[in-house]
Design an enzyme around this catalytic site. Structure first.
Site, mmCIF file in Angstrom:
data_model
loop_
_atom_site.group_PDB
_atom_site.id
_atom_site.type_symbol
_atom_site.label_atom_id
_atom_site.label_comp_id
_atom_site.label_asym_id
_atom_site.label_seq_id
_atom_site.Cartn_x
_atom_site.Cartn_y
_atom_site.Cartn_z
ATOM 1 N N SER A 1 15.145 48.291 85.274
ATOM 2 C CA SER A 1 15.653 49.585 84.852
ATOM 3 C C SER A 1 17.182 49.551 84.814
ATOM 4 O O SER A 1 17.759 48.743 84.098
ATOM 5 C CB SER A 1 15.110 50.684 85.773
ATOM 6 O OG SER A 1 15.300 51.960 85.211
ATOM 7 N N GLU B 1 5.621 53.074 79.997
ATOM 8 C CA GLU B 1 6.967 53.234 80.546
ATOM 9 C C GLU B 1 7.378 54.695 80.721
ATOM 10 O O GLU B 1 8.241 55.008 81.530
ATOM 11 C CB GLU B 1 7.991 52.537 79.641
ATOM 12 C CG GLU B 1 7.927 51.019 79.634
ATOM 13 C CD GLU B 1 8.600 50.393 80.842
ATOM 14 O OE1 GLU B 1 9.017 51.148 81.753
ATOM 15 O OE2 GLU B 1 8.705 49.153 80.879
ATOM 16 N N HIS C 1 6.480 52.455 84.593
ATOM 17 C CA HIS C 1 7.808 51.868 84.745
ATOM 18 C C HIS C 1 7.994 51.388 86.178
ATOM 19 O O HIS C 1 7.890 52.155 87.121
ATOM 20 C CB HIS C 1 8.839 52.950 84.411
ATOM 21 C CG HIS C 1 10.255 52.519 84.475
ATOM 22 N ND1 HIS C 1 10.812 51.626 83.587
ATOM 23 C CD2 HIS C 1 11.260 52.883 85.305
ATOM 24 C CE1 HIS C 1 12.087 51.465 83.866
ATOM 25 N NE2 HIS C 1 12.387 52.216 84.909
#
Length: 737
Positions: free
Chosen positions: A360, A486, A600
């Site tokens: 991320s 995600e 995610h």
């Protein structure tokens, strides 16, 4: 109109609803820590003790610091960063004895205790191992803000044995580590909280970091470092899927430390894997249980390093002045990379074989080091998990960054005129750091995130898009990829009424159209209809599961998958070896509803080998899968190629992602599918078609009345939609070719 302004919505911060956008899910990426699938682990307070016990052993099997319960209160409508009291295991009372002395209590670890204590420090309290050999802790009542009390408190009173392998002579002084068990029972040597920079406090707040000063004696680096000041997520209470990302060590500005974990016996010239945590540049800490380095280091014979860096305004406030130059958090990372270059050989690592890996915002950080001339020569390879510098949330302009800094100054009662920047910085330096992070969101307009990297002319000379287009980036091997779902985590936080955190949630067609309207209130009819058209399953447009999943794909494609694809494509076009994955495994113990899929960050615990911990309930297949992921990652760090020397059914061949072939490997429990893309059509929509549509229809009226794209024959006679369809076909063909 810019694409990043297309999708707007509402964000729930605690009890407060804040306007937010889908393309502005940007904000959420930065409010919330990255998330992964692990089982939440919380320890209960034992008789009010402020010591948290944590065993770095197979029996306890948690990370660099205990996952202690934290809570926050709402201040000015945002989440508070003040931690609650600490936690300890239920058996700690039999292992510890204490005697109070005014301000200091001496706490001695019993000789028969099979535990390594990495204490959680409650607000206003601190605990430190004074001598690892004696097992002695010192509990200090330190006032309102928990902080390290300086290096002298951690120095040993006894001379170190020069032959002690746990004593390492760094360029700043000697440090002592400790040997602990990995989940498999293998031994690893651990050094926690090695200072690489001076505490960025007082006049150093907001500035670029300065190298740590030298010390005398031996510094006991056996306690997890502070986490940098940030807000704490309290939206879902004590739900483990959310709280697992909250900081588990004290919040302090004095937080610039490095952790090193080495296998035993100590290798020579081993590959080094340096982890940069995510959290949207707004939160995060290297000490989370899910980042436990021990399994990866011991199973793959690599040196694993992690670092703390400043986040939020303390790490990324920009005014374009020497006092607030911006990108302080990135310069923290850069200084840590220099420390690794100068010192890692003393731990058995090879400074010429350093691989950065992050997820991320950590992956965005890694990518920015690939682009920055200041960092390119400090490492060899890069792994980017669900992040790219071209993501809409990764950077802001200098003008916007300055405006946000002045808004923060106004919010906390500081001078905020553009002509008084020095006065603003001086005032902001005097404010409590928790006041700053708790007022950042109150300074924003709709769909904005306050403090992220900026093109400052020092760390970054130009935008990532321009660097990629011109080929001005480090030429090396990269491994990158994304997960299948995600977007769900972020949607759950701002469409809380629609997507509840429970099983069986579905979305009707009308709810889907309403969600798209709420997420896109300011776009013209053509753009909104295009998004609905692209993300509708026209074989079953009323399917409630398909409509729900389409919302996930809108967020995930725009913010993650398509930007990862774009970065990989550009690297491959320059002739670099690129390996791409699509992560598809959902763990058996995932606490989130099953419809959320593979969210995610769900790959992180498999990268670090958490399933090998026998206390956490992973299946044997999941343990084997984690071993495979660790082997792929470490092979890449060692050789630039994730594949073993010989292919096998256990390790299917991972093909290169070339500019033409665009191959990726699906990483699932029992799959070895090789695909092309992923999601080529959807990424053509976002990257090629929609910008053209917005430009072509910019003079059309505002949002059209909500409707199905094809609900009447009039659809075929609307000029804006004819432009839409022609542009879509043209852009898609060009992109795929």
């Amino acid at each position: 109109m810019e694409i990043r302004g297309l999708l707007m919505g509402r964000l729930r911060l605690g009890r407060r609803m804040v306007p937010l956008g889908l393309l502005g899910v940007t904000a959420l990426l930065l409010i919330l820590p990255p998330f992964a699938l692990v089982q939440g682990r919380h320890h209960e307070l034992n008789n009010g003790a402020a010591i948290g016990s944590h065993q770095l052993s197979a029996a306890a099997g948690v990370g660099l610091a205990s996952q202690s319960a934290q809570s926050g209160s709402l201040a000015s409508g945002v989440m508070s960063s003040v931690p609650a009291a600490g936690a300890s295991s239920s058996s700690s009372s039999s292992l510890l004895s204490s005697s109070a002395e005014d301000d200091v209590a001496r706490i001695t670890l019993s000789k028969d205790a099979d535990a390594f204590f990495t204490p959680y420090i409650g607000h206003g309290e601190s605990v430190r191992i004074i001598d690892a050999e004696l097992g002695t802790l010192e509990h200090v009542h330190s006032g309102a803000t928990p902080r390290r009390r300086g290096l002298t408190r951690r120095e040993s009173n006894s001379d170190a044995n020069d032959n002690d392998p746990l004593v390492v002579n760094t360029d700043k002084g000697r440090i002592r580590g400790i040997t602990v068990d990995a989940p498999s029972g293998k031994k690893v040597d651990v050094w926690l909280g090695i200072p690489y920079a001076q505490p960025p406090v007082g006049p150093l707040r907001f500035r670029h970091p300065r190298p740590a000063e030298k010390w005398t004696g031996v510094l006991n680096t056996t306690t997890p470092p502070n986490s940098c000041v940030q807000i704490v997520d309290t939206v879902f209470g004590d739900f483990p899927g959310a709280t697992m990302w909250n900081p588990n060590t004290p919040l302090s500005e004095d937080c610039l430390y490095i952790n090193v974990v080495a296998p035993r016996p100590r290798p020579k010239n081993a590959a080094v894997m340096l982890w940069i945590f995510g959290g949207g540049f707004y939160s995060g800490t290297a000490t989370l249980d899910v980042y436990d380095h021990r399994a990866l280091a011991s199973e793959e014979n690599v040196i694993v390093v992690s670092l703390q860096y400043r986040v939020a305004s303390l790490g990324f406030l920009f005014l374009g002045t020497p006092e607030a130059p911006g990108n302080a958090g990135l310069f923290d990372q850069n200084l840590a990379l220099r420390w690794v270059r100068d010192n890692i050989h003393r731990f058995g690592g090879d400074p010429s074989r350093v691989t950065l890996f992050g997820e991320s915002a950590g992956a965005v950080s890694v990518s920015l080091h690939l682009l920055s001339a200041l960092s390119r020569d400090l490492f060899q390879r890069a792994i980017l998990q669900s992040g790219s510098p071209t993501a809409p949330w990764a950077l802001v302009s200098r003008e916007e960054a300055t405006l946000r800094a002045l808004r923060l100054a106004e919010a906390v009662g500081c001078p905020h005129e553009p002509s008084k920047l020095s006065d603003a910085v001086e005032c902001l330096r005097g404010k409590d750091p928790h006041v700053l992070v708790n007022n950042e969101w109150g300074t924003l307009g709709i769909c904005e995130f306050p403090f992220v990297p900026v093109v400052d002319g020092a760390f970054l000379d130009e935008t990532p898009q321009r660097s990629l287009a011109s080929g001005r980036f480090k030429k090396t091997e990269i491994l990158t990829g994304s997960n299948t779902e995600e977007g769900y985590y972020f949607i759950i936080y701002y469409l809380t009424e629609l997507l509840r955190k429970e099983e069986g949630v579905t979305v009707t067609r009308e709810e889907f159209l309403q969600a798209v309207r709420e997420l896109n209130p300011y776009v013209n009819g053509a753009a909104r209809q295009a998004i609905v058209f692209e993300y509708t399953d026209w074989t079953e447009p009323d399917n409630p599961n398909s409509n729900r999943d389409a919302l996930d794909k809108m967020v995930g494609d725009y913010h993650f998958t398509c930007n990862v694809n774009e970065f990989a494509q550009r690297y491959a076009e320059e002739g670099n070896n690129v390996y791409m994955y699509l992560y598809t495994h959902r763990s058996k113990g995932n606490p989130w509803p099953r419809w959320t899929g593979v969210m995610h960050g769900d790959e992180i615990n498999y990268v670090f080998g958490e399933p090998l911990n026998p206390t956490l309930g992973y299946t044997e297949d999941e343990k084997d899968f984690s071993r495979k992921i660790m082997r792929y990652w470490s092979n890449f760090a060692k050789t630039g190629n994730p594949n073993p020397n010989t292919a096998s059914s256990e390790f299917p061949e991972w093909p290169k992602h070339t500019a033409h072939g665009r191959h990726y490997l699906e990483l699932g429990l029992n799959t070895s599918f090789v695909g092309r893309g992923p999601r080529l059509r959807q990424c053509a929509f976002w990257k090629k078609y929609l910008p053209q549509l917005v430009a072509a229809t910019s003079n059309l009226p505002g949002p059209a009345p909500p409707s199905e794209p094809c609900e009447s024959s009039a659809f075929f006679y609307r000029p804006d939609l004819i432009v839409l369809l022609v542009s879509l076909l043209t852009a898609t063909v060009r992109f795929i070719q």
